[in-house]
Design a protein around this motif. Sequence first.
Motif, PDB file in Angstrom:
ATOM      1  N   GLY A 144      27.436  71.516  23.181  1.00 50.13           N
ATOM      2  CA  GLY A 144      28.750  71.991  22.759  1.00 50.13           C
ATOM      3  C   GLY A 144      28.852  72.304  21.286  1.00 50.13           C
ATOM      4  O   GLY A 144      29.851  72.873  20.837  1.00 50.13           O
ATOM      5  N   GLY A 145      27.829  71.911  20.502  1.00 50.74           N
ATOM      6  CA  GLY A 145      27.867  72.136  19.056  1.00 50.74           C
ATOM      7  C   GLY A 145      29.002  71.398  18.381  1.00 50.74           C
ATOM      8  O   GLY A 145      29.590  71.886  17.412  1.00 50.74           O
ATOM      9  N   ALA A 146      29.334  70.223  18.906  1.00 51.19           N
ATOM     10  CA  ALA A 146      30.475  69.460  18.392  1.00 51.19           C
ATOM     11  C   ALA A 146      30.214  67.972  18.552  1.00 51.19           C
ATOM     12  O   ALA A 146      29.272  67.567  19.247  1.00 51.19           O
ATOM     13  CB  ALA A 146      31.744  69.852  19.146  1.00 51.19           C
ATOM     14  N   SER A 147      31.038  67.154  17.933  1.00 52.72           N
ATOM     15  CA  SER A 147      30.914  65.699  18.051  1.00 52.72           C
ATOM     16  C   SER A 147      31.315  65.261  19.456  1.00 52.72           C
ATOM     17  O   SER A 147      32.347  65.686  19.974  1.00 52.72           O
ATOM     18  CB  SER A 147      31.794  64.995  17.017  1.00 52.72           C
ATOM     19  OG  SER A 147      31.369  65.302  15.706  1.00 52.72           O
ATOM     20  N   ALA A 148      30.485  64.434  20.070  1.00 56.41           N
ATOM     21  CA  ALA A 148      30.765  63.912  21.408  1.00 56.41           C
ATOM     22  C   ALA A 148      31.212  62.463  21.292  1.00 56.41           C
ATOM     23  O   ALA A 148      30.694  61.716  20.466  1.00 56.41           O
ATOM     24  CB  ALA A 148      29.520  64.020  22.287  1.00 56.41           C
ATOM     25  N   HIS A 149      32.176  62.066  22.112  1.00 56.92           N
ATOM     26  CA  HIS A 149      32.710  60.712  22.002  1.00 56.92           C
ATOM     27  C   HIS A 149      32.811  60.015  23.355  1.00 56.92           C
ATOM     28  O   HIS A 149      32.965  60.654  24.400  1.00 56.92           O
ATOM     29  CB  HIS A 149      34.087  60.708  21.319  1.00 56.92           C
ATOM     30  CG  HIS A 149      35.062  61.680  21.901  1.00 56.92           C
ATOM     31  ND1 HIS A 149      35.678  61.499  23.114  1.00 56.92           N
ATOM     32  CD2 HIS A 149      35.528  62.858  21.423  1.00 56.92           C
ATOM     33  CE1 HIS A 149      36.505  62.506  23.359  1.00 56.92           C
ATOM     34  NE2 HIS A 149      36.419  63.359  22.352  1.00 56.92           N
ATOM     35  N   LEU A 150      32.712  58.702  23.301  1.00 56.28           N
ATOM     36  CA  LEU A 150      32.876  57.831  24.464  1.00 56.28           C
ATOM     37  C   LEU A 150      34.049  56.915  24.168  1.00 56.28           C
ATOM     38  O   LEU A 150      34.078  56.222  23.143  1.00 56.28           O
ATOM     39  CB  LEU A 150      31.607  57.009  24.688  1.00 56.28           C
ATOM     40  CG  LEU A 150      31.602  56.067  25.893  1.00 56.28           C
ATOM     41  CD1 LEU A 150      31.479  56.875  27.184  1.00 56.28           C
ATOM     42  CD2 LEU A 150      30.434  55.077  25.788  1.00 56.28           C
ATOM     43  N   VAL A 151      35.043  56.919  25.049  1.00 57.72           N
ATOM     44  CA  VAL A 151      36.281  56.167  24.824  1.00 57.72           C
ATOM     45  C   VAL A 151      36.555  55.285  26.038  1.00 57.72           C
ATOM     46  O   VAL A 151      36.378  55.729  27.181  1.00 57.72           O
ATOM     47  CB  VAL A 151      37.467  57.125  24.580  1.00 57.72           C
ATOM     48  CG1 VAL A 151      38.777  56.347  24.420  1.00 57.72           C
ATOM     49  CG2 VAL A 151      37.205  57.979  23.340  1.00 57.72           C
ATOM     50  N   VAL A 152      36.976  54.048  25.795  1.00 56.07           N
ATOM     51  CA  VAL A 152      37.303  53.134  26.892  1.00 56.07           C
ATOM     52  C   VAL A 152      38.772  52.732  26.786  1.00 56.07           C
ATOM     53  O   VAL A 152      39.349  52.722  25.695  1.00 56.07           O
ATOM     54  CB  VAL A 152      36.415  51.869  26.882  1.00 56.07           C
ATOM     55  CG1 VAL A 152      34.967  52.226  27.137  1.00 56.07           C
ATOM     56  CG2 VAL A 152      36.555  51.111  25.566  1.00 56.07           C
ATOM     57  N   ARG A 153      39.350  52.385  27.909  1.00 54.02           N
ATOM     58  CA  ARG A 153      40.746  51.936  27.912  1.00 54.02           C
ATOM     59  C   ARG A 153      40.802  50.488  27.449  1.00 54.02           C
ATOM     60  O   ARG A 153      40.172  49.604  28.023  1.00 54.02           O
ATOM     61  CB  ARG A 153      41.341  52.078  29.304  1.00 54.02           C
ATOM     62  CG  ARG A 153      42.833  51.792  29.343  1.00 54.02           C
ATOM     63  CD  ARG A 153      43.455  52.330  30.606  1.00 54.02           C
ATOM     64  NE  ARG A 153      44.904  52.193  30.587  1.00 54.02           N
ATOM     65  CZ  ARG A 153      45.718  52.792  31.449  1.00 54.02           C
ATOM     66  NH1 ARG A 153      45.222  53.575  32.396  1.00 54.02           N
ATOM     67  NH2 ARG A 153      47.029  52.619  31.379  1.00 54.02           N
ATOM     68  N   GLU A 154      41.560  50.248  26.391  1.00 51.40           N
ATOM     69  CA  GLU A 154      41.674  48.907  25.825  1.00 51.40           C
ATOM     70  C   GLU A 154      42.700  48.080  26.580  1.00 51.40           C
ATOM     71  O   GLU A 154      42.481  46.912  26.876  1.00 51.40           O
ATOM     72  CB  GLU A 154      42.069  49.017  24.347  1.00 51.40           C
ATOM     73  CG  GLU A 154      42.175  47.703  23.627  1.00 51.40           C
ATOM     74  CD  GLU A 154      40.828  47.130  23.226  1.00 51.40           C
ATOM     75  OE1 GLU A 154      40.824  46.041  22.663  1.00 51.40           O
ATOM     76  OE2 GLU A 154      39.793  47.772  23.480  1.00 51.40           O
ATOM     77  N   ASN A 155      43.848  48.682  26.881  1.00 50.44           N
ATOM     78  CA  ASN A 155      44.922  48.016  27.611  1.00 50.44           C
ATOM     79  C   ASN A 155      45.843  49.093  28.177  1.00 50.44           C
ATOM     80  O   ASN A 155      45.480  50.268  28.204  1.00 50.44           O
ATOM     81  CB  ASN A 155      45.684  47.028  26.702  1.00 50.44           C
ATOM     82  CG  ASN A 155      46.150  47.683  25.412  1.00 50.44           C
ATOM     83  OD1 ASN A 155      46.699  48.791  25.429  1.00 50.44           O
ATOM     84  ND2 ASN A 155      45.921  47.015  24.282  1.00 50.44           N
ATOM     85  N   ALA A 156      47.016  48.697  28.617  1.00 48.15           N
ATOM     86  CA  ALA A 156      47.915  49.666  29.253  1.00 48.15           C
ATOM     87  C   ALA A 156      48.373  50.762  28.301  1.00 48.15           C
ATOM     88  O   ALA A 156      48.716  51.867  28.732  1.00 48.15           O
ATOM     89  CB  ALA A 156      49.135  48.944  29.829  1.00 48.15           C
ATOM     90  N   GLU A 157      48.367  50.475  27.002  1.00 45.68           N
ATOM     91  CA  GLU A 157      48.937  51.405  26.037  1.00 45.68           C
ATOM     92  C   GLU A 157      47.925  52.042  25.095  1.00 45.68           C
ATOM     93  O   GLU A 157      48.262  52.999  24.390  1.00 45.68           O
ATOM     94  CB  GLU A 157      49.997  50.671  25.184  1.00 45.68           C
ATOM     95  CG  GLU A 157      51.110  50.015  25.980  1.00 45.68           C
ATOM     96  CD  GLU A 157      51.951  51.030  26.725  1.00 45.68           C
ATOM     97  OE1 GLU A 157      52.040  52.186  26.257  1.00 45.68           O
ATOM     98  OE2 GLU A 157      52.507  50.688  27.784  1.00 45.68           O
ATOM     99  N   GLN A 158      46.696  51.553  25.052  1.00 44.23           N
ATOM    100  CA  GLN A 158      45.760  52.009  24.032  1.00 44.23           C
ATOM    101  C   GLN A 158      44.374  52.311  24.588  1.00 44.23           C
ATOM    102  O   GLN A 158      43.969  51.755  25.618  1.00 44.23           O
ATOM    103  CB  GLN A 158      45.606  50.939  22.936  1.00 44.23           C
ATOM    104  CG  GLN A 158      46.889  50.638  22.180  1.00 44.23           C
ATOM    105  CD  GLN A 158      46.719  49.407  21.310  1.00 44.23           C
ATOM    106  OE1 GLN A 158      46.322  48.352  21.783  1.00 44.23           O
ATOM    107  NE2 GLN A 158      47.007  49.554  20.026  1.00 44.23           N
ATOM    108  N   VAL A 159      43.662  53.183  23.885  1.00 46.50           N
ATOM    109  CA  VAL A 159      42.250  53.451  24.170  1.00 46.50           C
ATOM    110  C   VAL A 159      41.462  53.202  22.888  1.00 46.50           C
ATOM    111  O   VAL A 159      41.989  53.292  21.780  1.00 46.50           O
ATOM    112  CB  VAL A 159      42.028  54.897  24.660  1.00 46.50           C
ATOM    113  CG1 VAL A 159      42.767  55.133  25.965  1.00 46.50           C
ATOM    114  CG2 VAL A 159      42.471  55.919  23.611  1.00 46.50           C
ATOM    115  N   ARG A 160      40.171  52.882  23.056  1.00 48.10           N
ATOM    116  CA  ARG A 160      39.330  52.587  21.894  1.00 48.10           C
ATOM    117  C   ARG A 160      38.107  53.506  21.871  1.00 48.10           C
ATOM    118  O   ARG A 160      37.439  53.697  22.888  1.00 48.10           O
ATOM    119  CB  ARG A 160      38.864  51.124  21.912  1.00 48.10           C
ATOM    120  CG  ARG A 160      38.044  50.734  20.679  1.00 48.10           C
ATOM    121  CD  ARG A 160      37.568  49.295  20.752  1.00 48.10           C
ATOM    122  NE  ARG A 160      38.665  48.334  20.737  1.00 48.10           N
ATOM    123  CZ  ARG A 160      39.250  47.898  19.623  1.00 48.10           C
ATOM    124  NH1 ARG A 160      38.857  48.346  18.446  1.00 48.10           N
ATOM    125  NH2 ARG A 160      40.219  47.004  19.699  1.00 48.10           N
TER     126      ARG A 160
END
Length: 232
Positions: A103-119
């Motif tokens: 993609g020629g771009a920064s790739a990210h991995l994100v997990v759900r922290e709780n009902a309101e937030q992701v990390r």
Amino acid sequence: MSETEVPVPSGGQSKTLHHGLQVLELLVDHPRGLTLTEIAEGIGVHRTVAHRLVRTLEVHHLCRRDRFKRISLGTGLVRLAEPVEQDLRTLARPVLEELSDAGGASAHLVVRENAEQVRMLMIVEPRQARMHVSFRSGQLDPIGRGSAGLAMLAAEPPSAGEREEVTRARGRGYAVSSGEIAPGITGISAVVPAGREAPATSIGLSLFEATDAAGLGALVVAAAQRLGTLLR
């Protein structure tokens, strides 16, 4: 304070531990360190209380003081953090690297922290691009803002009043956001298919301009599918 407001502890929670964790979260946002007074003001406690908190964290090597008496994070955190989501990060790295290069771009991995937030658990920057987006690993963001959280919401059953982008993401298999996490940055994310017991996880791209969002979306969906297969 950290980027996301931390709730005041209620019944059954330790106020002292709460303040100690607030100190660590504050230091994450200030890698060059803070004075004791700045820490006390940052978490809203008396300087004496801040001193006790910092001294305890020092004993466990979770923070340290330099010769100018500025306090920063300690090396003990490395040992504590090493096992966290290690299997997921190990499996995800080559998938992220391939996605980033394609993609020629920064790739990210994100997990759900709780009902309101992701990390943000991991970010891999492209090896060939002249310019790329950079985020700090570990940052928290609201689940309803940004492509990663929107993709996770789209993986759930439809709900009354949900954002239009969540509905669109559910139909096409990936979410797109623009300027929601950082000004001028577009995010494209898809949920990683996993078992019910696994925390919600998304994989995606962050870039300055998405001239072919559909093409990048297809890359992201394919990468999410590959990681899901590795995790089974």
